[in-house]
Design an enzyme around this catalytic site. Structure first.
Site: not given
Length: 204
Positions: A81, A89, A132
């Site tokens: 990330r 998104e 992440r």
């Protein structure tokens, strides 16, 4: 003995001969440099297989969306990330596709390519709540992907958490917004539950 001395004298070049050879070599070097710069002579480049094993570089498995990618590192696959940037998104389980999400994802795919260098931030966590890796992402030529997303208007500076590049990202966002770059000029904006800007869904 005298015969061997005479032979050595015969094969040993004179000072004048050495000077001539030196001038010839210097001329060859100058010509080679000039022809190389003019692209008349092509200097061999590293093969693709060697380039793929540069120290500190990681192979990109895929670019998931504008601010997320998957890489192969240390014999395993990790999702990354990007630190300090939030793009619209396209795969969120609780949100519909947002304006400029597809464009941001394509921009990252085109920019990132096959390899990236990852850098952590000493002020932020190593991983987020989803497991992440939180990283700054750089291409082999040094392009800072996180910053480019913000400066070109493909994402927002994500100010919710502390990180070293907050002032830089805030400034990049201010300039992008002032000049209506990317999503700033193309999308209707709203705020999420944390008061951060985001684009409205493509389909409501």
């Amino acid at each position: 003995m005298q015969q061997w001395i005479d032979r050595i004298r015969f094969i040993t070049p004179s000072k004048k001969t050495c000077q001539k050879v030196g001038w010839v070599l210097a001329l060859v070097v100058v010509l080679y440099v000039a022809l190389t710069r003019a692209n008349i002579i092509q200097v061999p480049r590293l093969s693709r297989s060697l380039q793929q094993h540069q120290p500190g570089m990681h192979r990109v498995v895929r670019v998931d969306d504008g601010d997320t990618l998957t890489v192969a590192r240390s014999g395993q696959v990790d999702q990354v990330r990007m630190l300090g940037v939030n793009t619209p998104e396209i795969h969120h389980p609780e949100k519909p596709v947002q304006c400029y999400g597809d464009r941001a994802a394509q921009f990252s795919r085109d920019l990132i390519g096959e390899e990236v260098r990852l850098a952590a931030d000493p002020l932020d966590d190593n991983r987020d709540v989803y497991g992440r890796l939180l990283r700054y992402v750089y291409t082999p030529d040094g392009t800072h992907v996180n910053a480019r997303l913000i400066s070109e208007g493909y994402g927002f500076a994500y100010m919710r958490f502390r990180f070293q590049k907050r002032p830089q990202y805030r400034k990049l966002q201010r300039v992008a917004r002032k000049n209506n770059r990317g999503l700033w000029g193309a999308c209707q904006l709203t705020e999420n539950q944390y008061g951060a800007p985001e684009t409205v869904p493509v389909r409501q």
